[in-house]
Design an enzyme around this catalytic site. Structure first.
Site, PDB file in Angstrom:
ATOM      1  N   HIS A 164       7.523  -5.322   4.038  1.00  0.00           N
ATOM      2  CA  HIS A 164       7.443  -4.130   3.195  1.00  0.00           C
ATOM      3  C   HIS A 164       7.983  -4.480   1.812  1.00  0.00           C
ATOM      4  O   HIS A 164       9.058  -5.040   1.685  1.00  0.00           O
ATOM      5  CB  HIS A 164       8.238  -2.972   3.794  1.00  0.00           C
ATOM      6  CG  HIS A 164       8.122  -1.702   3.000  1.00  0.00           C
ATOM      7  ND1 HIS A 164       6.926  -1.036   2.846  1.00  0.00           N
ATOM      8  CD2 HIS A 164       9.045  -0.997   2.301  1.00  0.00           C
ATOM      9  CE1 HIS A 164       7.121   0.041   2.097  1.00  0.00           C
ATOM     10  NE2 HIS A 164       8.396   0.074   1.752  1.00  0.00           N
TER      11      HIS A 164
ATOM     12  N   SER B 103       7.033   0.671  -2.873  1.00  0.00           N
ATOM     13  CA  SER B 103       7.248   1.636  -1.810  1.00  0.00           C
ATOM     14  C   SER B 103       6.953   3.046  -2.333  1.00  0.00           C
ATOM     15  O   SER B 103       5.850   3.293  -2.825  1.00  0.00           O
ATOM     16  CB  SER B 103       8.671   1.508  -1.264  1.00  0.00           C
ATOM     17  OG  SER B 103       8.823   2.194  -0.049  1.00  0.00           O
TER      18      SER B 103
ATOM     19  N   ASP C  78       2.107  -3.297   7.044  1.00  0.00           N
ATOM     20  CA  ASP C  78       3.281  -2.790   6.338  1.00  0.00           C
ATOM     21  C   ASP C  78       4.268  -2.175   7.327  1.00  0.00           C
ATOM     22  O   ASP C  78       3.917  -1.309   8.138  1.00  0.00           O
ATOM     23  CB  ASP C  78       2.857  -1.748   5.305  1.00  0.00           C
ATOM     24  CG  ASP C  78       3.994  -1.328   4.404  1.00  0.00           C
ATOM     25  OD1 ASP C  78       4.830  -0.523   4.860  1.00  0.00           O
ATOM     26  OD2 ASP C  78       4.059  -1.808   3.258  1.00  0.00           O
TER      27      ASP C  78
END
Length: 485
Positions: free
Chosen positions: A378, A222, A329
């Site tokens: 994600h 991330s 995503d």
């Protein structure tokens, strides 16, 4: 074949328009679901909260450190097969020797360390956790997620796994996508020192054996994945300046390849949820005193914000980087104002989601080493199911092994990786979860796992009737759905 693809596309479009997208909040992916945080109170949502208002789990590392270390162990074994050693199972907190480099609130920054004496391969992991870009939303973040801005309550140890290489976990407490280089001021109220924290950790580790390493892998998920793209070359430059030219620096960027695309529906830029990606980063880089890799800075003078987006910074990166990215995503969709809350998805939203996959696929086509499944999720490498997902029959652990082997083969024989050992893997099917190895769809209320066919049945979709309407045998349609062909 094209007829079959059009049929399946129309089928999925019909389902999604009437019943909501696969992987929506009611049907959350994951073979082993992570504990979910309770949603924030309406008060905070009205005040323009940041990470706390996301329905996504951006901070899974802190919530389940045991599971995270298990995945790091699997990652290490995939990249660097080695025999198990008897090691200390606890990662111990070390604050930086340079006490002037701090978290947002001025508390000392640091890292968790697991030693492995004599190892030639090292792994440093950058935690994710989104960001804030002005005083108002940073104040809100500090009130509700203080551990992402302060080390005041960090535990002295974290339970780890028996790793056969040194591993360092750097908690994210700078809120700047690991880019800041500015001290606390009266105007900002906070320090933003993400890039300096990484530099100081590397300096500290040079006294603990890094100077004798052969490979240093900088990994992150991330915001940590974007941090890898921003910092892998500066880390390599730091080691070179200090005379450690034999240490090969590589990067592994997971779910940090964001696009600076236009939102599905434009909104005013009040917080990190409503703000378009470009607007948020433009504001953030000024507020943080952010720095970007020199080659990218020179390519985008006056518009250095471009370097936060993977396809723009990647051409300037000298160090080898393996990019891992879901084609759909969830974090990207959230900042693009596609909020998957279980409500039916409109046709325009569905087209936007499909176009996102196309755009992302186009930006990744020239990346030599990458793994991009057509799934809606994600983060990958921090999840339990990361070893199960495949692209064109190859798993991520296998692709990472092939990537590492390619350096060995090239240095020894100047040969490309052998057949059956691919490192450029991207799905070609066009919709979320069309890859049958995507994280299992799960009913959030019952916990029941469902494959695509079960999901359609569960939603009341009559597969047999649809097949008859299309003039197909139902078993053929079911086979196509289950295989993702």
């Amino acid at each position: 074949m094209m007829t079959a693809i059009r049929l399946i596309c129309s089928l999925m479009l019909l389902v999604l328009m009437h019943y909501g997208v696969l992987g929506a909040r009611r049907f959350r992916g994951g073979r082993n679901p992570q504990p979910r945080r309770a949603p924030p109170s309406p008060t905070y949502r009205e005040r323009g909260d940041t990470t706390e208002s996301f329905p996504l789990d951006f901070t899974a590392v802190e919530e389940n450190m045991d599971n995270f270390m298990k995945q790091v162990k699997n990652l290490a074994q995939s990249l660097y097969p080695c025999s198990a050693q008897k090691l200390d199972y606890d990662m111990k907190l070390h604050f930086l020797e340079n006490s002037s480099v701090t978290c947002n609130d001025g508390t000392p920054a640091g890292y968790y360390m697991k030693e492995s004496l004599g190892s030639r391969r090292w792994l440093i992991f950058l935690e994710g956790g989104w960001y804030c870009f002005n005083k108002e939303n940073c104040d809100s973040r500090y009130e509700t997620m203080r551990r992402l801005m302060s080390s005041s309550k960090w535990p002295q140890t974290k339970t780890g796994q028996n790793l056969c290489l040194p591993a360092w976990f750097i908690p994210y407490c700078s809120s700047d996508v690991w880019s800041g280089a500015s001290a606390k001021t009266d105007q900002s109220g906070y320090a933003f020192m993400g890039s300096l924290i990484i530099q100081e950790v590397v300096k500290d580790l040079l006294t603990k054996g890094l100077d004798k390493a052969k490979v240093l892998l900088l990994a992150g998920s991330s915001a940590g994945g974007t941090g890898v793209l921003l910092n892998v070359d500066p880390v390599a430059d730091l080691l070179e300046r200090r005379g450690h030219t034999t240490v090969q620096v590589r990067g592994l960027a997971d779910s940090g390849w964001f696009l600076d695309n236009k939102q599905y529906r434009s909104t005013d830029c009040h917080d990190t949820v409503s703000c378009a990606p470009t607007d948020a980063i433009r504001r953030g880089i000024k507020y943080w005193g952010g720095v970007v890799p020199e080659r990218c800075r020179l390519a985008h003078l006056g518009e250095e914000w471009n370097c936060f987006f993977g396809y723009r910074v990647f051409p300037s990166i000298k160090s080898p980087v393996f990019v891992v990215q879901w084609l759909f995503d969830e974090a990207q969709l959230t900042v693009d104002n596609i909020h998957l809350t279980g409500q039916p998805v409109q046709e325009g939203q569905w087209r936007y989601i499909q176009n996102l996959g196309i755009e992302l696929r186009n930006t990744l086509k020239d990346v030599p080493a990458m793994f991009a499944p057509a799934c809606l999720s994600h983060e990958i490498i921090t999840r339990n199911y990361w070893i199960d997902v495949q692209v064109k029959g190859t798993s991520l652990p296998r692709a990472l092994y092939c990537w590492d082997r390619s350096f060995y083969d090239n240095s020894r024989n100047n040969k490309a990786p052998p057949k059956g050992c691919p490192v450029h893997l991207i799905d070609s099917c066009p919709w979320p979860h069309c890859n049958p190895t995507c994280p299992t769809i799960r009913d959030q209320f019952t916990g029941q796992e469902m494959n695509v066919i079960q999901f359609l049945m569960h939603m009341g979709f009559d597969v047999q009737k649809m097949a008859q309407q299309q003039g197909m045998d139902p078993s053929k349609l079911l086979g196509m759905l289950s295989s993702g062909s």
